[in-house]
Design a protein around this motif. Structure first.
Motif, PDB file in Angstrom:
ATOM      1  N   THR A 235       0.835  -1.212   0.000  1.00  0.00           N
ATOM      2  CA  THR A 235       0.000   0.000   0.000  1.00  0.00           C
ATOM      3  C   THR A 235       0.863   1.253   0.000  1.00  0.00           C
ATOM      4  OG1 THR A 235      -1.707  -1.195   1.230  1.00  0.00           O
ATOM      5  CG2 THR A 235      -1.849   1.198   1.200  1.00  0.00           C
ATOM      6  N   THR A 239       1.259   4.044  -3.395  1.00  0.00           N
ATOM      7  CA  THR A 239       0.973   5.482  -3.372  1.00  0.00           C
ATOM      8  C   THR A 239       2.244   6.310  -3.578  1.00  0.00           C
ATOM      9  OG1 THR A 239       1.170   5.478  -0.960  1.00  0.00           O
ATOM     10  CG2 THR A 239      -1.026   5.186  -1.884  1.00  0.00           C
ATOM     11  N   ASN A 291      -3.664   2.945  -7.044  1.00  0.00           N
ATOM     12  CA  ASN A 291      -4.530   2.439  -5.977  1.00  0.00           C
ATOM     13  C   ASN A 291      -5.303   1.212  -6.435  1.00  0.00           C
ATOM     14  OD1 ASN A 291      -3.950   4.194  -3.835  1.00  0.00           O
ATOM     15  ND2 ASN A 291      -5.300   5.770  -4.647  1.00  0.00           N
ATOM     16  N   VAL A 294      -2.860  -1.732  -6.508  1.00  0.00           N
ATOM     17  CA  VAL A 294      -2.560  -2.181  -5.148  1.00  0.00           C
ATOM     18  C   VAL A 294      -3.694  -3.046  -4.611  1.00  0.00           C
ATOM     19  CG1 VAL A 294      -2.333  -1.384  -2.763  1.00  0.00           C
ATOM     20  CG2 VAL A 294      -0.980  -0.324  -4.562  1.00  0.00           C
ATOM     21  N   ASP A 295      -4.926  -2.634  -4.831  1.00  0.00           N
ATOM     22  CA  ASP A 295      -6.066  -3.428  -4.369  1.00  0.00           C
ATOM     23  C   ASP A 295      -6.095  -4.795  -5.035  1.00  0.00           C
ATOM     24  OD1 ASP A 295      -6.847  -1.433  -2.708  1.00  0.00           O
ATOM     25  OD2 ASP A 295      -8.412  -0.636  -4.013  1.00  0.00           O
ATOM     26  N   TYR A 298      -3.606  -7.242  -3.490  1.00  0.00           N
ATOM     27  CA  TYR A 298      -3.999  -7.830  -2.210  1.00  0.00           C
ATOM     28  C   TYR A 298      -4.451  -9.279  -2.397  1.00  0.00           C
ATOM     29  CZ  TYR A 298      -3.956  -3.279   0.143  1.00  0.00           C
ATOM     30  OH  TYR A 298      -3.580  -2.081   0.693  1.00  0.00           O
TER      31      TYR A 298
END
Length: 308
Positions: A235, A239, A291, A294-295, A298
């Motif tokens: 995360t 960013t 973003n 990154v999600d 996961y």
């Protein structure tokens, strides 16, 4: 997965509209004359001001202005500067340089920061752990411009290992030292974040079970610990790419790198509203895409996460 990606893309639309409208509002709707100083020491003629108002739709309401700008943006038109230079041309010249610098900084931040965090998280309260903690605290305490000037002076002027300034081509090799300077602060945070995450994960039940089953330490660390401990680190790294591209003004200035950071600074000084708006809109897109990636990562790192 497909439905989740589609839902996230739809969620990005109002975020993009809200942020870009706020940027446009701050740049064009603030009090003051946007054409002050554009005609030298004398005031600009009324004909020039009227032509500029018509060109940039400044006689319309802010909502109509933004709507026209957004329509042009969807067609790939970022507008023109007051000297009639296309903003897209300025972006095409500076964006690749800053992107290379940001990627080098991100690679250095991830490689050194994660490695130091994993090693110290596994061997806490040792000499290496104390060394990393003191080093990261040292990097956090020193401003980036001090780190840049010291490395430029020592490595460039005193020892002659690197060129004090980067050439106009700005290849990956030339950007290693500027990338280290840009990543120095974030690298310290990544090392500390990884250390804390590894130290917490090593006490988990599934890690003790893996050790009890006699699995090699490399597999326990690489598969069972690192994948779960990497979520907050990923995360932070995701960013940081946008932060590196928009926050490289100091680093680019020290090493004379012709990138986006210097272009933003010059555009703000010259009150080039179209250039500032176009560059910040581009950075907003980078943040939104990172973003989303990154999600999605996961679910790759943690099999317990499912995108239903």
């Amino acid at each position: 997965m497909g439905r989740y990606v589609l839902r996230r893309l739809l969620q990005m639309v109002p975020v993009f509209l809200g942020t870009t409208f706020g940027i446009y509002l701050l740049v064009w709707a603030l009090p003051g004359d946007p054409f002050a100083g554009k005609c030298g020491e004398r005031d600009c003629p009324d004909e020039f001001v009227a032509a500029m108002n018509e060109k940039y739709n400044l006689d319309d309401s802010i909502f109509v202005q933004y709507g026209k700008y957004l329509w042009n943006l969807l067609r790939g038109d970022f507008g023109e500067t007051f000297s009639q230079v296309p903003v897209s041309e300025l972006i095409a010249n500076s964006y690749p340089v800053t992107l290379r610098l940001a990627l080098v900084a991100l690679a250095i931040e991830a490689l050194i920061g994660v490695t130091a965090g994993v090693v110290t998280g596994l061997r806490r309260r040792g000499f290496l752990d104390s060394l990393v903690l003191v080093s990261t605290l040292f990097l956090i305490s020193i401003p980036v411009f001090v780190t840049g000037y010291v490395l430029q002076l020592v490595l460039g002027l005193e020892w002659g290992i690197i060129n004090p300034t980067v050439s106009s081509k700005a290849g990956f090799g030339e950007l290693i030292v500027p990338g280290f300077v840009l990543a120095s602060l974030s690298m310290a945070y990544v090392a500390r974040l990884t250390r804390a995450s590894i130290a917490e994960t090593r006490r988990a039940d599934y890690v003790r079970t893996a050790v009890a089953k006699g699995l090699p330490q490399s597999r326990v660390v690489g598969v069972h610990m690192l994948r779960n401990a990497a979520l907050p680190v990923i995360t932070f790294l995701g960013t940081d790419l946008g932060a590196f591209m928009g926050g490289a003004i100091v680093t680019e200035g020290i090493f004379n790198i012709p990138g986006i950071g210097g272009l933003i600074f010059k555009s703000i000084q010259a009150k080039e509203g179209a250039t500032v708006t176009g560059l910040v809109v581009l950075l907003v897109l980078v943040y939104l895409v990172m973003n989303l990636l990154v999600d999605l990562l996961y679910g790759v790192l943690d099999p317990r996460i499912r995108y239903d």
